[in-house]
Design a protein around this motif. Sequence first.
Motif, PDB file in Angstrom:
ATOM      1  N   GLY A 134       0.811  -1.212   0.000  1.00 34.77           N
ATOM      2  CA  GLY A 134       0.000   0.000   0.000  1.00 34.77           C
ATOM      3  C   GLY A 134       0.839   1.254   0.000  1.00 34.77           C
ATOM      4  O   GLY A 134       2.064   1.216   0.165  1.00 34.77           O
ATOM      5  N   ALA A 135       0.171   2.384  -0.218  1.00 34.18           N
ATOM      6  CA  ALA A 135       0.787   3.713  -0.141  1.00 34.18           C
ATOM      7  C   ALA A 135      -0.338   4.742  -0.085  1.00 34.18           C
ATOM      8  O   ALA A 135      -1.459   4.451  -0.534  1.00 34.18           O
ATOM      9  CB  ALA A 135       1.663   3.984  -1.361  1.00 34.18           C
ATOM     10  N   TYR A 136      -0.029   5.909   0.447  1.00 35.85           N
ATOM     11  CA  TYR A 136      -0.984   7.034   0.520  1.00 35.85           C
ATOM     12  C   TYR A 136      -2.325   6.611   1.129  1.00 35.85           C
ATOM     13  O   TYR A 136      -3.394   6.992   0.647  1.00 35.85           O
ATOM     14  CB  TYR A 136      -1.203   7.644  -0.880  1.00 35.85           C
ATOM     15  CG  TYR A 136       0.101   7.925  -1.584  1.00 35.85           C
ATOM     16  CD1 TYR A 136       1.043   8.783  -1.010  1.00 35.85           C
ATOM     17  CD2 TYR A 136       0.421   7.309  -2.790  1.00 35.85           C
ATOM     18  CE1 TYR A 136       2.257   9.019  -1.621  1.00 35.85           C
ATOM     19  CE2 TYR A 136       1.633   7.537  -3.409  1.00 35.85           C
ATOM     20  CZ  TYR A 136       2.549   8.391  -2.814  1.00 35.85           C
ATOM     21  OH  TYR A 136       3.763   8.615  -3.413  1.00 35.85           O
ATOM     22  N   HIS A 251      15.364   9.951   2.784  1.00 36.78           N
ATOM     23  CA  HIS A 251      14.251   9.362   3.535  1.00 36.78           C
ATOM     24  C   HIS A 251      14.854   8.344   4.493  1.00 36.78           C
ATOM     25  O   HIS A 251      15.414   7.331   4.060  1.00 36.78           O
ATOM     26  CB  HIS A 251      13.258   8.689   2.583  1.00 36.78           C
ATOM     27  CG  HIS A 251      11.952   8.326   3.244  1.00 36.78           C
ATOM     28  ND1 HIS A 251      11.883   7.460   4.313  1.00 36.78           N
ATOM     29  CD2 HIS A 251      10.686   8.714   2.992  1.00 36.78           C
ATOM     30  CE1 HIS A 251      10.611   7.332   4.679  1.00 36.78           C
ATOM     31  NE2 HIS A 251       9.861   8.086   3.888  1.00 36.78           N
ATOM     32  N   PHE A 254      14.794   4.449   4.446  1.00 36.59           N
ATOM     33  CA  PHE A 254      15.465   3.738   3.347  1.00 36.59           C
ATOM     34  C   PHE A 254      16.929   3.570   3.724  1.00 36.59           C
ATOM     35  O   PHE A 254      17.597   4.552   4.052  1.00 36.59           O
ATOM     36  CB  PHE A 254      15.384   4.538   2.046  1.00 36.59           C
ATOM     37  CG  PHE A 254      14.087   4.381   1.310  1.00 36.59           C
ATOM     38  CD1 PHE A 254      12.915   4.893   1.837  1.00 36.59           C
ATOM     39  CD2 PHE A 254      14.026   3.710   0.096  1.00 36.59           C
ATOM     40  CE1 PHE A 254      11.706   4.747   1.170  1.00 36.59           C
ATOM     41  CE2 PHE A 254      12.830   3.557  -0.574  1.00 36.59           C
ATOM     42  CZ  PHE A 254      11.661   4.074  -0.049  1.00 36.59           C
TER      43      PHE A 254
HETATM   44  N1  EPU Z   1       9.621  11.816   7.598  1.00 34.46           N
HETATM   45  C1  EPU Z   1      10.648  12.479   8.226  1.00 34.46           C
HETATM   46  N2  EPU Z   1      11.931  12.138   7.872  1.00 34.46           N
HETATM   47  C2  EPU Z   1      12.212  11.187   6.945  1.00 34.46           C
HETATM   48  C3  EPU Z   1      11.143  10.522   6.309  1.00 34.46           C
HETATM   49  C4  EPU Z   1       9.843  10.854   6.650  1.00 34.46           C
HETATM   50  O1  EPU Z   1      10.440  13.323   9.071  1.00 34.46           O
HETATM   51  O2  EPU Z   1      13.402  10.938   6.684  1.00 34.46           O
HETATM   52  C5  EPU Z   1       8.248  12.200   7.932  1.00 34.46           C
HETATM   53  C6  EPU Z   1       7.560  12.850   6.726  1.00 34.46           C
HETATM   54  O3  EPU Z   1       7.837  14.227   6.659  1.00 34.46           O
HETATM   55  C7  EPU Z   1       6.107  12.557   6.984  1.00 34.46           C
HETATM   56  C8  EPU Z   1       6.144  11.214   7.723  1.00 34.46           C
HETATM   57  O4  EPU Z   1       7.480  11.040   8.204  1.00 34.46           O
HETATM   58  O5  EPU Z   1       5.556  13.518   7.846  1.00 34.46           O
HETATM   59  C9  EPU Z   1       5.752  10.030   6.826  1.00 34.46           C
HETATM   60  O6  EPU Z   1       6.663   9.966   5.735  1.00 34.46           O
HETATM   61  P1  EPU Z   1       6.207   9.486   4.265  1.00 34.46           P
HETATM   62  O7  EPU Z   1       5.077  10.338   3.799  1.00 34.46           O
HETATM   63  O8  EPU Z   1       7.420   9.404   3.427  1.00 34.46           O
HETATM   64  O9  EPU Z   1       5.574   8.074   4.483  1.00 34.46           O
HETATM   65  P2  EPU Z   1       6.135   6.806   5.241  1.00 34.46           P
HETATM   66  O10 EPU Z   1       5.163   6.468   6.310  1.00 34.46           O
HETATM   67  O11 EPU Z   1       7.567   6.950   5.620  1.00 34.46           O
HETATM   68  C10 EPU Z   1       4.819   5.084   3.792  1.00 34.46           C
HETATM   69  C11 EPU Z   1       5.148   3.722   3.289  1.00 34.46           C
HETATM   70  C12 EPU Z   1       5.902   3.846   1.975  1.00 34.46           C
HETATM   71  C13 EPU Z   1       5.081   4.605   0.953  1.00 34.46           C
HETATM   72  C14 EPU Z   1       4.782   5.985   1.552  1.00 34.46           C
HETATM   73  C15 EPU Z   1       3.886   6.822   0.658  1.00 34.46           C
HETATM   74  C16 EPU Z   1       5.566   2.217   5.189  1.00 34.46           C
HETATM   75  C17 EPU Z   1       6.586   1.612   6.067  1.00 34.46           C
HETATM   76  N3  EPU Z   1       6.023   3.068   4.268  1.00 34.46           N
HETATM   77  O12 EPU Z   1       6.057   5.715   4.083  1.00 34.46           O
HETATM   78  O13 EPU Z   1       6.088   2.522   1.493  1.00 34.46           O
HETATM   79  O14 EPU Z   1       5.781   4.750  -0.263  1.00 34.46           O
HETATM   80  O15 EPU Z   1       4.084   5.824   2.823  1.00 34.46           O
HETATM   81  O16 EPU Z   1       2.561   6.491   0.896  1.00 34.46           O
HETATM   82  O17 EPU Z   1       4.375   1.934   5.364  1.00 34.46           O
HETATM   83  C18 EPU Z   1       7.456   0.615   1.191  1.00 34.46           C
HETATM   84  O18 EPU Z   1       6.443  -0.036   1.435  1.00 34.46           O
HETATM   85  O19 EPU Z   1       8.551   0.091   0.894  1.00 34.46           O
HETATM   86  C19 EPU Z   1       7.371   2.073   1.267  1.00 34.46           C
HETATM   87  C20 EPU Z   1       8.428   2.836   1.131  1.00 34.46           C
END
Ligand code: EPU
Length: 296
Positions: A134-136, A251, A254
């Motif tokens: 999933g995403a978003y 990020h 990663f």
């Molecule tokens: N954030 C930080 N620093 C960072 C990275 C993120 O402060 O280095 C903050 C962002 O500013 C934001 C929050 O953390 O407020 C969430 O970050 P982001 O929107 O990048 O989403 P995420 O929760 O880190 C999830 C999924 C991703 C997917 C994105 C987009 C998981 C573990 N990760 O990332 O999925 O691409 O949402 O929807 O659920 C994957 O499955 O491999 C993956 C990368």
Amino acid sequence: MYSLPDLIQPIPRRENISFGKLTTLGVGGQCKILFEPINEEQVCSLVKTFRREGWSYRILGGGSNLVVLSDIEEPVIRLNFPKVLKVESREITAPANYGHIRLSQDAAKQGLSGMEYAAGIPGTTGGALHMNAGAYGRELVQILSRYRYIHPEGEVIETVPQPSNFGYRWSHLGPGYVALGFTVRLTPGDSETIQAEVEANRQKRGSSQPLSKRNAGCIFKNPPGQSAGRLIDQAGLKGYRVGDAEVSPEHANFLINHGQATAREFYELMIQVQSKVQSRYGITLEPEVEVWGNVI
Ligand code: EPU
């Protein structure tokens, strides 16, 4: 090496292939034997044979959510089915080795909406099913109409999703299950608008995630109500490096391979990130990626 029973002799296979070639992250040892069945019957033969012989086996999809730490002696199965879609009205059926991003683009071209969220999630549709990708705020189970898999006992099952069988980055298709394909039910819409959203999601991911470096996607699951990326970032770990493995400065969830990272370096980096987040916030980060093998 295994002495292969006659039944599975004709199934295409390769030996001693580096996981550097089989995974997007590019660390790990050798895949000792890789079976590449071309149809469901061949997969059934493999699963039944392995069960009869008492051999455990692993399933490889696109290798984009996988960290391999050593040689893998068990047989590995990677489907090589014809990559053909079936489109019927609002439904699209894809084999499990179909590209997940490609499916989202193909749905958009057909004027079908609902898979735009998947435009930046690499790997195969089988991998996406296995982990309910999933995403978003969207995930596969929300559009899943039915799916097909092989049970560890070798039986082919086609079924409709039950809520208890899917969770956050989780499905009931655990070790020994082989995803064969799925059908998604989508909503008709304007093809150009849907394609524009697919492209926007692809670019959004590219601008916030280090896609130009070798990586395995997000390494840790988001703890309930938290963001793993934010926690690792706030712990000051962006740019933290063990050899050629680094916490991405773009990020923090990663971990990237600059090219020559070894499995040991990568493992060490994962452990250090976990332990620093644990000691600072008291939160245990669970791997989101699959981890195969052990560092010696
Ligand atoms: N954030 C930080 N620093 C960072 C990275 C993120 O402060 O280095 C903050 C962002 O500013 C934001 C929050 O953390 O407020 C969430 O970050 P982001 O929107 O990048 O989403 P995420 O929760 O880190 C999830 C999924 C991703 C997917 C994105 C987009 C998981 C573990 N990760 O990332 O999925 O691409 O949402 O929807 O659920 C994957 O499955 O491999 C993956 C990368």
